[in-house]
Each structure stands twice: as C-alpha cells, then as structure tokens.
Enzyme design. Structure first.
Site, mmCIF file in Angstrom:
data_model
loop_
_atom_site.group_PDB
_atom_site.id
_atom_site.type_symbol
_atom_site.label_atom_id
_atom_site.label_comp_id
_atom_site.label_asym_id
_atom_site.label_seq_id
_atom_site.Cartn_x
_atom_site.Cartn_y
_atom_site.Cartn_z
ATOM 1 N N GLY A 45 0.846 -1.182 0.000
ATOM 2 C CA GLY A 45 0.000 0.000 0.000
ATOM 3 C C GLY A 45 0.881 1.232 0.000
ATOM 4 O O GLY A 45 2.048 1.171 0.414
ATOM 5 N N GLN A 50 2.975 9.878 1.652
ATOM 6 C CA GLN A 50 4.249 9.182 1.666
ATOM 7 C C GLN A 50 5.119 9.527 0.457
ATOM 8 O O GLN A 50 6.300 9.178 0.426
ATOM 9 C CB GLN A 50 4.040 7.671 1.695
ATOM 10 C CG GLN A 50 3.434 7.172 2.981
ATOM 11 C CD GLN A 50 3.295 5.672 2.942
ATOM 12 O OE1 GLN A 50 2.292 5.153 2.452
ATOM 13 N NE2 GLN A 50 4.306 4.982 3.433
ATOM 14 N N CYS A 98 6.370 -0.128 7.256
ATOM 15 C CA CYS A 98 5.915 1.045 6.508
ATOM 16 C C CYS A 98 7.076 1.577 5.687
ATOM 17 O O CYS A 98 8.196 1.685 6.192
ATOM 18 C CB CYS A 98 5.415 2.107 7.497
ATOM 19 S SG CYS A 98 4.825 3.619 6.707
ATOM 20 N N LEU A 99 6.810 1.909 4.434
ATOM 21 C CA LEU A 99 7.875 2.439 3.579
ATOM 22 C C LEU A 99 8.448 3.733 4.132
ATOM 23 O O LEU A 99 9.613 4.047 3.901
ATOM 24 C CB LEU A 99 7.349 2.648 2.152
ATOM 25 C CG LEU A 99 6.888 1.376 1.429
ATOM 26 C CD1 LEU A 99 6.293 1.730 0.072
ATOM 27 C CD2 LEU A 99 8.014 0.382 1.296
ATOM 28 N N HIS A 140 -4.178 0.911 7.702
ATOM 29 C CA HIS A 140 -2.822 1.461 7.792
ATOM 30 C C HIS A 140 -2.663 2.654 6.843
ATOM 31 O O HIS A 140 -2.182 3.719 7.234
ATOM 32 C CB HIS A 140 -1.802 0.358 7.448
ATOM 33 C CG HIS A 140 -0.385 0.812 7.414
ATOM 34 N ND1 HIS A 140 0.548 0.404 8.348
ATOM 35 C CD2 HIS A 140 0.286 1.629 6.562
ATOM 36 C CE1 HIS A 140 1.719 0.964 8.073
ATOM 37 N NE2 HIS A 140 1.577 1.710 6.985
ATOM 38 N N GLU A 141 -3.089 2.477 5.590
ATOM 39 C CA GLU A 141 -2.952 3.556 4.605
ATOM 40 C C GLU A 141 -3.873 4.727 4.940
ATOM 41 O O GLU A 141 -3.484 5.894 4.789
ATOM 42 C CB GLU A 141 -3.220 3.043 3.185
ATOM 43 C CG GLU A 141 -2.248 1.972 2.711
ATOM 44 C CD GLU A 141 -0.782 2.337 2.869
ATOM 45 O OE1 GLU A 141 -0.412 3.525 2.730
ATOM 46 O OE2 GLU A 141 0.015 1.425 3.141
ATOM 47 N N HIS A 144 -2.427 7.216 7.278
ATOM 48 C CA HIS A 144 -1.509 8.200 6.683
ATOM 49 C C HIS A 144 -2.247 9.478 6.266
ATOM 50 O O HIS A 144 -1.690 10.569 6.334
ATOM 51 C CB HIS A 144 -0.801 7.618 5.456
ATOM 52 C CG HIS A 144 0.362 6.744 5.779
ATOM 53 N ND1 HIS A 144 1.492 7.213 6.405
ATOM 54 C CD2 HIS A 144 0.569 5.420 5.564
ATOM 55 C CE1 HIS A 144 2.357 6.214 6.549
ATOM 56 N NE2 HIS A 144 1.816 5.122 6.062
#
Length: 185
Positions: A45, A50, A98-99, A140-141, A144
C-alpha cells in the site's frame, strides 16, 4: 516515474491530507506513479503523503495475502477521499512495516474489518467492507491521510526503544532498496 518515499520526520506525514476532486492536476499520472513507486519499493500500500502530496489518496495491492485469503487474488484498488464509516470485528495483532519507516517492523493490533465510502480512479463512489489482510492494509494507509503512523499504536516504552532508529531515519542514515526523501533541516 518512481517517486522518492517521504520518511519519518517530515511534517507532511503528520498532517491531515486534503480532499481532491476529479479535476486534480494529472491525477491519472499521479496514480500510475504511485503504483510504480509502491511496487518498486516492495510495498502493499502507498498513501499520497508518503510521496510528498498532502491529498486523500492511497493505493493498495493486497494480492500477496491470497495464499491465506483466496478472495484477495488480483486485489488492487485506488481509494480517493475515503471516509471510514465503521470499524468492527475482533482485534488481531500483525507485524507491520511502513515504507516511510524503513527498517522498523512492530506488532500492531487492529480491528478485523473496516467499512468505507470512497471514490475509485474514475471518481465512481463505492461503499464497501474489507476484512482480514485487506482491511488491515486499508486501515494502515487511511491512517496516513490523517497524519497517523503505525508507531502511534505502540506503548510509550516500545516507542522509547525505537527512538534512536527513528532519529536515524529522519537524518537519512538508513539505506532502503528504494529512494527516500529525508526531511529538510
């Protein structure tokens, strides 16, 4: 085009993102670039904050969970201006990464299902409930978009133990396999 991934310490990751409309400049290209960035970075994702854009948009490919949940085969979706209507079901723990937080993985407890109203890439409105792995990735996304990171779910002690890693990330002292954008000082 692959975007650099914005990492921990950049204020954009702590800001509530803004809604967009179908006339958002180069929206199709932005979505294509987000997919490319996510796949290149080996993510499941990716949210617009991000990659440095404070807009309410994220992409999810939960098909990697198809071994355990066959209905996730070919699960690839774009979420624009999503709104959580309900979170439900039992809470369960899964190790998340997480990226924007390279080299950090922690156990996080989330509800099993989430119901959202959102627009897809063609600005068609949907209301759907997502469960299991897909529901977790979506939560999760979505976080953000509200300026929240998965580390916010950790205990104060666990966060203190991660402090030096977080400082290293914010200073660019990590070298993930993808390009990152370190916060300006």
């Amino acid at each position: 085009m692959k975007y650099p991934v914005t990492v921990y310490g950049d204020p954009i990751l702590r800001k509530r993102a803004q809604e967009i409309d179908k006339d958002y400049p180069n929206l199709k290209e932005v979505i294509e670039n987000m997919w490319e960035t996510m796949y290149y970075s080996d993510g499941v994702g990716l949210a617009a904050p991000q990659v440095g854009m404070s807009i309410r948009l994220f992409v999810v490919d939960a098909s990697s969970g198809a071994d355990d949940e066959p209905e996730l085969e070919n699960f690839q979706k774009v979420f624009i201006n999503p709104e959580i209507l309900e979170v439900d079901g039992e809470k369960w723990v899964m190790n998340e990464g997480c990226l924007s937080l390279p080299e950090i993985r922690e156990d996080v407890s989330r509800h099993d299902e989430v119901t959202l109203r959102y627009f897809d890439e063609n600005f068609e409105e949907h209301t759907e409930t997502f469960k299991g792995f897909a529901g977790r990735v979506i939560q999760h996304e979505y976080d953000h978009l509200d300026g929240k990171l998965f580390i916010d779910y950790l205990s104060p002690l666990r966060k203190r133990l991660l402090k030096s890693k977080l400082i290293s990330i914010s200073q660019g002292k990590v070298i993930p396999a993808y390009r990152i954008k370190v916060p300006a000082k």
